[in-house]
Design a protein around this motif. Structure first.
Motif, mmCIF file in Angstrom:
data_model
loop_
_atom_site.group_PDB
_atom_site.id
_atom_site.type_symbol
_atom_site.label_atom_id
_atom_site.label_comp_id
_atom_site.label_asym_id
_atom_site.label_seq_id
_atom_site.Cartn_x
_atom_site.Cartn_y
_atom_site.Cartn_z
ATOM 1 N N GLU A 183 73.695 19.040 85.748
ATOM 2 C CA GLU A 183 72.751 20.106 86.094
ATOM 3 C C GLU A 183 73.099 21.371 85.323
ATOM 4 O OE1 GLU A 183 71.312 22.931 89.816
ATOM 5 O OE2 GLU A 183 72.681 21.253 90.206
ATOM 6 N N ILE A 184 72.114 21.913 84.626
ATOM 7 C CA ILE A 184 72.256 23.184 83.919
ATOM 8 C C ILE A 184 71.409 24.212 84.659
ATOM 9 C CG2 ILE A 184 72.009 24.417 81.734
ATOM 10 C CD1 ILE A 184 73.958 22.094 81.566
ATOM 11 N N ALA A 185 72.042 25.313 85.078
ATOM 12 C CA ALA A 185 71.347 26.337 85.865
ATOM 13 C C ALA A 185 71.370 27.665 85.118
ATOM 14 C CB ALA A 185 71.991 26.480 87.239
ATOM 15 N N PRO A 186 70.358 27.951 84.311
ATOM 16 C CA PRO A 186 70.323 29.224 83.584
ATOM 17 C C PRO A 186 69.891 30.384 84.468
ATOM 18 C CG PRO A 186 68.956 27.515 82.542
ATOM 19 C CD PRO A 186 69.248 27.085 83.925
ATOM 20 N N GLY A 187 70.380 31.567 84.124
ATOM 21 C CA GLY A 187 69.900 32.796 84.741
ATOM 22 C C GLY A 187 68.750 33.356 83.936
ATOM 23 N N MET A 188 68.829 34.624 83.566
ATOM 24 C CA MET A 188 67.729 35.284 82.868
ATOM 25 C C MET A 188 67.620 34.803 81.424
ATOM 26 S SD MET A 188 67.115 39.362 82.206
ATOM 27 C CE MET A 188 66.815 39.743 83.932
ATOM 28 N N VAL A 189 66.524 34.135 81.129
ATOM 29 C CA VAL A 189 66.247 33.628 79.782
ATOM 30 C C VAL A 189 64.911 34.207 79.335
ATOM 31 C CG1 VAL A 189 65.994 31.596 78.313
ATOM 32 C CG2 VAL A 189 67.388 31.460 80.403
ATOM 33 N N ARG A 190 64.897 34.836 78.186
ATOM 34 C CA ARG A 190 63.640 35.376 77.660
ATOM 35 C C ARG A 190 63.033 34.370 76.699
ATOM 36 N NH1 ARG A 190 63.803 41.304 75.607
ATOM 37 N NH2 ARG A 190 65.290 40.403 74.125
ATOM 38 N N PHE A 194 57.649 31.894 79.815
ATOM 39 C CA PHE A 194 58.049 31.748 81.213
ATOM 40 C C PHE A 194 57.522 32.875 82.098
ATOM 41 C CE2 PHE A 194 60.865 32.468 84.815
ATOM 42 C CZ PHE A 194 60.906 31.202 85.386
ATOM 43 N N ALA A 195 57.892 34.121 81.797
ATOM 44 C CA ALA A 195 57.467 35.245 82.631
ATOM 45 C C ALA A 195 55.962 35.468 82.523
ATOM 46 C CB ALA A 195 58.221 36.512 82.236
ATOM 47 N N LEU A 196 55.398 35.253 81.346
ATOM 48 C CA LEU A 196 53.964 35.447 81.154
ATOM 49 C C LEU A 196 53.170 34.473 82.024
ATOM 50 C CD1 LEU A 196 52.226 37.351 79.411
ATOM 51 C CD2 LEU A 196 52.052 35.510 77.723
ATOM 52 N N THR A 197 53.640 33.232 82.092
ATOM 53 C CA THR A 197 52.990 32.240 82.957
ATOM 54 C C THR A 197 53.150 32.620 84.420
ATOM 55 O OG1 THR A 197 53.345 30.471 81.345
ATOM 56 C CG2 THR A 197 52.955 29.814 83.629
ATOM 57 N N PHE A 199 53.377 35.470 85.769
ATOM 58 C CA PHE A 199 52.518 36.591 86.152
ATOM 59 C C PHE A 199 51.092 36.424 85.644
ATOM 60 C CE2 PHE A 199 56.826 38.404 86.351
ATOM 61 C CZ PHE A 199 56.815 38.814 87.683
ATOM 62 N N HIS A 200 50.697 35.182 85.407
ATOM 63 C CA HIS A 200 49.309 34.848 85.094
ATOM 64 C C HIS A 200 48.767 35.618 83.897
ATOM 65 C CE1 HIS A 200 49.522 32.802 88.919
ATOM 66 N NE2 HIS A 200 49.826 33.948 89.522
ATOM 67 N N GLY A 201 49.620 35.757 82.874
ATOM 68 C CA GLY A 201 49.195 36.386 81.638
ATOM 69 C C GLY A 201 49.302 37.901 81.614
ATOM 70 N N ASP A 202 49.821 38.513 82.663
ATOM 71 C CA ASP A 202 49.972 39.966 82.709
ATOM 72 C C ASP A 202 51.198 40.361 81.875
ATOM 73 O OD1 ASP A 202 50.652 42.647 83.451
ATOM 74 O OD2 ASP A 202 49.519 42.424 85.316
ATOM 75 N N GLU A 203 50.948 40.843 80.674
ATOM 76 C CA GLU A 203 52.030 41.148 79.746
ATOM 77 C C GLU A 203 52.924 42.287 80.242
ATOM 78 O OE1 GLU A 203 50.468 41.783 75.850
ATOM 79 O OE2 GLU A 203 49.655 39.750 75.674
ATOM 80 N N GLU A 204 52.329 43.259 80.932
ATOM 81 C CA GLU A 204 53.118 44.389 81.428
ATOM 82 C C GLU A 204 54.127 43.939 82.484
ATOM 83 O OE1 GLU A 204 52.487 48.815 83.477
ATOM 84 O OE2 GLU A 204 50.755 47.616 82.848
ATOM 85 N N LYS A 205 53.685 43.123 83.425
ATOM 86 C CA LYS A 205 54.591 42.613 84.446
ATOM 87 C C LYS A 205 55.660 41.708 83.838
ATOM 88 C CE LYS A 205 51.608 42.734 88.538
ATOM 89 N NZ LYS A 205 50.954 41.930 89.602
ATOM 90 N N LYS A 208 58.444 43.711 82.200
ATOM 91 C CA LYS A 208 59.341 44.399 83.126
ATOM 92 C C LYS A 208 60.521 43.528 83.552
ATOM 93 C CE LYS A 208 56.090 47.731 85.127
ATOM 94 N NZ LYS A 208 55.369 48.161 86.356
ATOM 95 N N VAL A 209 60.347 42.229 83.488
ATOM 96 C CA VAL A 209 61.439 41.329 83.870
ATOM 97 C C VAL A 209 62.664 41.584 83.005
ATOM 98 C CG1 VAL A 209 62.167 38.910 83.972
ATOM 99 C CG2 VAL A 209 59.853 39.549 84.711
ATOM 100 N N TYR A 210 62.435 41.875 81.729
ATOM 101 C CA TYR A 210 63.537 42.018 80.770
ATOM 102 C C TYR A 210 63.783 43.477 80.366
ATOM 103 C CZ TYR A 210 61.907 37.199 80.389
ATOM 104 O OH TYR A 210 61.497 35.924 80.678
ATOM 105 N N ALA A 211 63.078 44.401 80.978
ATOM 106 C CA ALA A 211 63.175 45.814 80.577
ATOM 107 C C ALA A 211 64.600 46.331 80.715
ATOM 108 C CB ALA A 211 62.234 46.658 81.419
#
Length: 258
Positions: A183-190, A194-197, A199-205, A208-211
């Motif tokens: 099992e590989i358990a990654p934390g924050m991966v840009r 991933f984040a775009l999906t 937040f349903h395509g909301d680029e601003e949100k 912010k995940v990686y800000a």
């Protein structure tokens, strides 16, 4: 005397969710390590393009369009293999970041079906071939979300906890068989999606995940970690490997520059 490192010549690895992000990076990394890679994903055009790129680079690669939530399709795919060396269960993802009180049950269902039942379908279907190889490896790509919770993440966290339990239980149940469960358990991966999906395509949100985080992990970082565990000597089982960027101490503790 230690067991020799695992030879990769003529070995085959299946990677699910290989159309982008960690899955695509893992396919590239395993191909570079000498594996024949079979790329699966719903977006057949994307994996066909990647397989062609790998082929042009002198690697063995094949694309196979597959939805891991479709058990009949997964079973048909599994019939192609009498023996298989590596399975990387990467298909999955997150949808939404709402609190429990207002979370969308449909998104919870989709996350469970993809992350958990998808992993179950593919692992069940390919386990006989992995066992027949005499030296198989199952990799489950979970998340640090599978080991600790955070506000607004309950649906994804619940699915990843279930995926962690699946891997842990399988390891107990097949001990003594010639198959490792990693099992590989990654934390924050840009990654690009991933984040775009989530937040349903909301680029601003998504941004912010990686800000303020100087260096989140990349898909290549995780792919390198997967390849390292898979290519350890046969007697070495990396049960669980948690990998985070230096700036992230936990799911809720992240250093962000102003």
């Amino acid at each position: 005397m230690s067991t020799p490192a695992r030879a990769t010549s003529s070995r085959t690895a299946v990677v699910t969710g290989a159309s982008s992000g960690i899955g695509a990076a893992t396919a590239r990394r395993l191909a570079a390590s000498g594996y024949r890679v079979v790329l699966t994903a719903r977006r057949a055009d994307r994996i066909a393009e990647l397989a062609a790129q790998l082929g042009d680079a002198g690697h063995e690669a094949e694309a196979y369009g597959l939805d891991v939530t479709d058990r009949a399709a997964v079973d048909a795919f599994a019939e192609r293999f009498e023996a298989l060396d590596v399975l990387v269960n990467n298909a999955g993802g997150a949808l939404g970041a709402d609190p429990v009180a207002s979370g969308n049950p449909e998104e919870w269902r989709q996350m469970y079906e993809t992350n958990v039942l998808g992993t179950l379908h593919v692992t069940q279907a390919l386990l006989p071939a992995l066992t027949a190889s005499g030296d198989g490896t199952v990799v489950v790509l979970s998340s640090t979300a599978g080991h600790a919770t955070y506000e607004g993440g309950a649906g994804y966290v619940a699915a990843k906890h279930a995926q962690h339990v699946l891997a842990e239980t399988l390891r107990l149940e097949i001990v003594g068989e010639p198959v490792r469960v990693i099992e590989i358990a990654p934390g924050m991966v840009r990654t690009e999606e991933f984040a775009l999906t989530r937040f349903h395509g909301d680029e601003e949100k998504a941004a912010k995940v990686y800000a303020g985080v100087a260096e989140p992990l990349t898909a290549d970082d995780v792919a390198d970690t997967i390849a390292w565990t898979v290519t350890r000597p046969s007697h070495v089982n990396v049960d669980l490997l948690v990998v985070r960027p230096r700036a992230q101490a936990s799911n809720t503790k992240v250093h962000r520059e102003p």
